[in-house]
Scaffold this motif. Structure first.
Motif, PDB file in Angstrom:
ATOM      1  N   SER A   1       0.150   5.838  -5.552  1.00 52.96           N
ATOM      2  CA  SER A   1       0.362   5.194  -4.263  1.00 52.96           C
ATOM      3  C   SER A   1      -0.328   3.837  -4.267  1.00 52.96           C
ATOM      4  O   SER A   1      -1.561   3.754  -4.337  1.00 52.96           O
ATOM      5  CB  SER A   1      -0.185   6.072  -3.130  1.00 52.96           C
ATOM      6  N   GLY A   2       0.479   2.786  -4.225  1.00 46.25           N
ATOM      7  CA  GLY A   2      -0.058   1.437  -4.233  1.00 46.25           C
ATOM      8  C   GLY A   2       0.056   0.785  -5.589  1.00 46.25           C
ATOM      9  O   GLY A   2       0.231   1.455  -6.620  1.00 46.25           O
TER      10      GLY A   2
ATOM     11  N   GLY B   1       0.794  -1.220   0.000  1.00 42.72           N
ATOM     12  CA  GLY B   1       0.000   0.000   0.000  1.00 42.72           C
ATOM     13  C   GLY B   1       0.827   1.270   0.000  1.00 42.72           C
ATOM     14  O   GLY B   1       0.353   2.318  -0.433  1.00 42.72           O
TER      15      GLY B   1
ATOM     16  N   THR C   1      -3.368  -3.384  -3.997  1.00 42.82           N
ATOM     17  CA  THR C   1      -4.000  -2.322  -3.225  1.00 42.82           C
ATOM     18  C   THR C   1      -5.314  -1.958  -3.892  1.00 42.82           C
ATOM     19  O   THR C   1      -5.329  -1.630  -5.092  1.00 42.82           O
ATOM     20  CB  THR C   1      -3.098  -1.082  -3.159  1.00 42.82           C
TER      21      THR C   1
ATOM     22  N   PRO D   1      -5.747   2.249  -6.083  1.00 44.75           N
ATOM     23  CA  PRO D   1      -4.579   3.119  -5.874  1.00 44.75           C
ATOM     24  C   PRO D   1      -4.911   4.569  -6.230  1.00 44.75           C
ATOM     25  O   PRO D   1      -5.644   4.842  -7.178  1.00 44.75           O
ATOM     26  CB  PRO D   1      -3.524   2.537  -6.819  1.00 44.75           C
TER      27      PRO D   1
END
Length: 478
Positions: free
Chosen positions: A460-461, A439, A466, A469
């Motif tokens: 991010s991710g 993550g 995840t 993201p």
């Protein structure tokens, strides 16, 4: 290393492997030792806390400890890379005996150390590094510090202690194991001299001028200060030093002693540069520099100095002139506003962009070299804190963005470069690395829109690991 409750060690790279360079007390009790690979150490001690080994910092700390030991004896010698040898002959009675002297030395060191007392330096060193008692003959043959081949030969011959070696004819030992083994054995046994080379503290740079008649004008005093700085510059040039902290004391006839102290961000020995800072310091004084009944004497002391080799001026000195101008500007601002109010960004040992630099007082920082002209920095100089969320449209999940919306405006991406993947600092978390927990993994892209504006955007991710993201704008390129 300072003693700590948790197991700790310093790690250094040896070829393709990471090895322990030093271990703390708790780690040593768990069977860890210097030279062990980090993987083996982790297998024995999963909670081992590690930090990079910095030999330069160790050397500086050893020099600092050597300076502190001058309070107990004037004969202090370095035993690199982690030892000191003190000749305390004739010094113990001044502190109440050897026990009191040892207690004072250990308290001044502030570290958990191994120490030993002996009649000569070689024996004390061998006992401190390889023994637990006071009998040098009971020391293992490793105390001779020979190469591994020679030590293996001694052990195969049944010679395990220095006492075993001392019982054999020296000529036979020299013929079989080398002259070095015999010389070191005789030195430890006290049969040969083991002199030390004590540190010689450099004579402090302190200059003074006295006047037959008091100086009544401040300008005349400044001329004398400049002359003292010129003399100090010649001394520093001979020693290849540059001053970092200068103190001027003006002795008035009525026993008032105003002081002027200036610091520089880089070592300097140019009298004009220091005089400029002193004049700035005088202008910032709440009370003017009043000579009163006149100055009887003026003293100059260089309180801090660092190595500064002579520099040859090249045909193209534009870069050097720019760096000197920046350093002069930083010093001037520090004098006017206060050293603690002028800061400089310095790199930190963190790979996350928002934590890869920190602010420190400019006078204490070591400026990094400026990028050469024409180089494009891989990361922007301006970072947003915190990163701002953006809405992104990408062709496929793992591809760079084709269009994004930031602050209500839509931007079409013309050029994109990346990704640069930066993982989370899992070693700083209590649970460590958790497989499948991505993550905090970031994929950074350098992109340019249709108007030539350049951005630093990350996701991010990871897709598939995840849910949903998110995209963020982290920086702007100039």
């Amino acid at each position: 290393m300072p003693e700590a409750a948790a197991a700790s060690a310093l790690v250094a790279r040896d070829g393709q492997a990471l090895r322990l360079a030093a271990v703390g007390v708790a780690a040593h009790r768990q069977g860890l030792s210097a030279g062990m690979t980090l993987a083996d150490a982790r297998a024995r001690c999963p909670d081992l806390a590690t930090a990079p080994h910095d030999p330069v910092a160790d050397s500086r700390e050893l020099d600092r400890l050597a300076g502190a030991m001058i309070a107990f004896t004037p004969l202090v010698a370095l035993d690199p890379c982690d030892g000191l040898v003190l000749d305390v002959t004739g010094c113990a009675h001044l502190l109440g005996g050897e026990d009191e002297l040892v207690a004072g030395v250990l308290a001044a060191a502030g570290y958990t150390v191994r120490h030993a007392l002996a009649a000569h330096a070689a024996a004390a060193r061998a006992l401190a590094r390889h023994g637990t008692g006071h009998d040098v003959r009971a020391l293992p043959v490793a105390a001779l510090e020979l190469d591994e081949r020679a030590l293996s030969g001694l052990r195969r011959a049944g010679l395990k202690t220095l006492g075993d070696l001392a019982a054999r004819p020296m000529a036979g030992l020299a013929a079989r194991f080398g002259e070095a083994a015999v010389m070191r054995l005789r030195a430890i046994l006290g049969e040969a001299g083991s002199p030390i080379t004590p540190l010689r503290l450099a004579e402090p740079i302190r200059l003074e001028t006295r006047f037959p008649e008091p100086l009544a004008r401040t300008d005349d005093a400044l001329d004398v200060i400049e002359e003292l700085l010129t003399r100090a510059a010649r001394i520093m040039e001979e020693r290849q030093l540059g001053g970092r902290r200068f103190r001027v004391v003006l002795h008035r006839s009525d026993n008032v002693r105003p002081r002027l102290v200036v610091e520089t961000g880089q070592p300097v020995r140019d009298p004009a540069a220091v005089m400029r800072l002193l004049r700035e310091r005088i202008d910032t004084l709440s009370d003017p520099l009043d000579p009163g009944y006149g100055f009887d004497a003026i003293t100059l002391a260089v309180l801090g100095a660092e190595h500064l080799p002579s520099r040859q001026i090249g045909l193209e000195s534009g870069k050097e002139d720019a760096e000197d101008s920046i350093a002069a500007l930083v010093d001037t601002l520090g004098v006017r506003l206060g050293e603690e109010r002028v800061s400089r960004l310095v790199p930190c040992d963190r790979h996350l962009p928002e934590k890869a630099q920190g602010l420190v007082p400019a006078a204490q920082a070591r400026p990094a070299p400026w990028p050469a002209g024409g180089e494009t920095p891989p990361r922007p100089l301006l970072l947003l804190d915190p990163p701002q969320p953006v809405d992104v449209i990408a062709g496929v999940p793992d591809s760079p963005p084709q269009r994004f919306r930031w602050q209500g405006r839509l931007h079409d991406v013309c050029l994109a470069e990346g990704p640069e993947r930066i993982g989370a600092e899992w070693w700083r978390k209590r649970g460590g690395h958790i497989p499948g927990n991505a993550g905090d993994t970031r994929d950074y892209y350098r992109i340019e829109d249709g108007k030539g504006r350049r951005y630093w955007i990350f996701r991010s991710g990871l897709f598939g690991e995840t849910p949903g993201p998110r995209w963020y704008l982290h920086g702007l390129f100039p």
